[in-house]
Design a protein around this motif. Structure first.
Motif, PDB file in Angstrom:
ATOM      1  N   THR A 186       0.840  -1.203   0.000  1.00  0.00           N
ATOM      2  CA  THR A 186       0.000   0.000   0.000  1.00  0.00           C
ATOM      3  C   THR A 186       0.874   1.251   0.000  1.00  0.00           C
ATOM      4  N   ASP A 187       1.909   1.247   0.845  1.00  0.00           N
ATOM      5  CA  ASP A 187       2.844   2.374   0.866  1.00  0.00           C
ATOM      6  C   ASP A 187       3.541   2.519  -0.481  1.00  0.00           C
ATOM      7  N   ALA A 188       3.891   1.395  -1.083  1.00  0.00           N
ATOM      8  CA  ALA A 188       4.576   1.427  -2.378  1.00  0.00           C
ATOM      9  C   ALA A 188       3.685   2.038  -3.454  1.00  0.00           C
ATOM     10  N   ASP A 189       2.412   1.670  -3.463  1.00  0.00           N
ATOM     11  CA  ASP A 189       1.483   2.224  -4.458  1.00  0.00           C
ATOM     12  C   ASP A 189       1.327   3.734  -4.288  1.00  0.00           C
ATOM     13  N   LEU A 190       1.192   4.187  -3.041  1.00  0.00           N
ATOM     14  CA  LEU A 190       1.053   5.626  -2.777  1.00  0.00           C
ATOM     15  C   LEU A 190       2.321   6.377  -3.169  1.00  0.00           C
ATOM     16  N   LEU A 191       3.470   5.799  -2.841  1.00  0.00           N
ATOM     17  CA  LEU A 191       4.737   6.436  -3.193  1.00  0.00           C
ATOM     18  C   LEU A 191       4.913   6.503  -4.703  1.00  0.00           C
ATOM     19  N   LYS A 192       4.551   5.438  -5.403  1.00  0.00           N
ATOM     20  CA  LYS A 192       4.668   5.427  -6.877  1.00  0.00           C
ATOM     21  C   LYS A 192       3.847   6.563  -7.488  1.00  0.00           C
ATOM     22  N   GLU A 193       2.623   6.764  -7.003  1.00  0.00           N
ATOM     23  CA  GLU A 193       1.788   7.860  -7.496  1.00  0.00           C
ATOM     24  C   GLU A 193       2.442   9.212  -7.210  1.00  0.00           C
ATOM     25  N   ARG A 194       2.984   9.374  -5.999  1.00  0.00           N
ATOM     26  CA  ARG A 194       3.649  10.626  -5.627  1.00  0.00           C
ATOM     27  C   ARG A 194       4.880  10.867  -6.496  1.00  0.00           C
ATOM     28  N   LEU A 195       5.660   9.819  -6.731  1.00  0.00           N
ATOM     29  CA  LEU A 195       6.866   9.954  -7.555  1.00  0.00           C
ATOM     30  C   LEU A 195       6.522  10.278  -9.006  1.00  0.00           C
ATOM     31  N   ASP A 196       5.438   9.705  -9.523  1.00  0.00           N
ATOM     32  CA  ASP A 196       5.003  10.017 -10.892  1.00  0.00           C
ATOM     33  C   ASP A 196       4.647  11.499 -11.008  1.00  0.00           C
ATOM     34  N   ARG A 197       3.922  12.030 -10.014  1.00  0.00           N
ATOM     35  CA  ARG A 197       3.574  13.469 -10.028  1.00  0.00           C
ATOM     36  C   ARG A 197       4.831  14.327  -9.908  1.00  0.00           C
ATOM     37  N   LEU A 198       5.744  13.904  -9.051  1.00  0.00           N
ATOM     38  CA  LEU A 198       6.991  14.645  -8.856  1.00  0.00           C
ATOM     39  C   LEU A 198       7.822  14.666 -10.136  1.00  0.00           C
ATOM     40  N   HIS A 199       7.889  13.535 -10.832  1.00  0.00           N
ATOM     41  CA  HIS A 199       8.690  13.494 -12.046  1.00  0.00           C
ATOM     42  C   HIS A 199       8.069  14.364 -13.141  1.00  0.00           C
ATOM     43  N   LYS A 200       6.756  14.429 -13.181  1.00  0.00           N
ATOM     44  CA  LYS A 200       6.110  15.320 -14.153  1.00  0.00           C
ATOM     45  C   LYS A 200       6.381  16.778 -13.809  1.00  0.00           C
ATOM     46  N   ALA A 201       6.501  17.103 -12.533  1.00  0.00           N
ATOM     47  CA  ALA A 201       6.892  18.458 -12.142  1.00  0.00           C
ATOM     48  C   ALA A 201       8.319  18.754 -12.612  1.00  0.00           C
ATOM     49  N   LYS A 202       9.192  17.763 -12.539  1.00  0.00           N
ATOM     50  CA  LYS A 202      10.563  17.935 -13.037  1.00  0.00           C
ATOM     51  C   LYS A 202      10.552  18.177 -14.540  1.00  0.00           C
ATOM     52  N   ILE A 203       9.672  17.487 -15.249  1.00  0.00           N
ATOM     53  CA  ILE A 203       9.549  17.696 -16.695  1.00  0.00           C
ATOM     54  C   ILE A 203       9.115  19.130 -16.979  1.00  0.00           C
ATOM     55  N   ARG A 204       8.179  19.659 -16.183  1.00  0.00           N
ATOM     56  CA  ARG A 204       7.743  21.051 -16.388  1.00  0.00           C
ATOM     57  C   ARG A 204       8.896  22.029 -16.170  1.00  0.00           C
TER      58      ARG A 204
END
Length: 115
Positions: free
Chosen positions: A58-76
């Motif tokens: 469960t923690d892994a799934d939540l972290l994966k979602e957070r990391l995906d959003r963070l990486h898209k912020a890096k792309i911006r």
């Protein structure tokens, strides 16, 4: 060169995208881009390696979602996207599509995977 980074006097900002199965390539590309005088944004977690932060599914799934959003912020933030690795999975495809939708140039270290 008339890119925004060179006009502002700031170094070019690149973001590395790809699967963390290619961490050695991330490291080498980061080193080479940094040596070229570029600011490098990259992955911060390799969830393919064991760690207490993502041992619970469960923690892994939540972290994966957070990391995906963070990486898209890096792309911006970035001026350019560099795709590492010889295989492009679902997450990387999503990041490439996102970058293109923002008008960010996308370069591939292995052009044969760009198809």
């Amino acid at each position: 060169m008339n890119d925004p980074a060179s006009l502002s006097g700031m170094p070019l900002i690149v973001v590395l995208c790809g699967s963390t199965e290619f961490m050695d390539e991330f490291t080498e590309t980061n080193l080479r881009q940094t040596a070229m005088g570029r600011i490098v944004l990259s992955v911060g977690c390799n969830m393919k390696q064991p760690h207490p932060l993502w041992v619970d599914p469960t923690d892994a799934d939540l972290l994966k979602e957070r990391l995906d959003r963070l990486h898209k912020a890096k792309i911006r933030l970035a001026d350019q996207v560099i795709v590492v690795g010889t295989r492009i999975g679902t997450s990387t495809r999503s990041e490439i599509a996102y970058a293109r939708a923002l008008g960010k140039p996308v370069a591939y270290l292995h052009p044969e995977v760009a198809a």
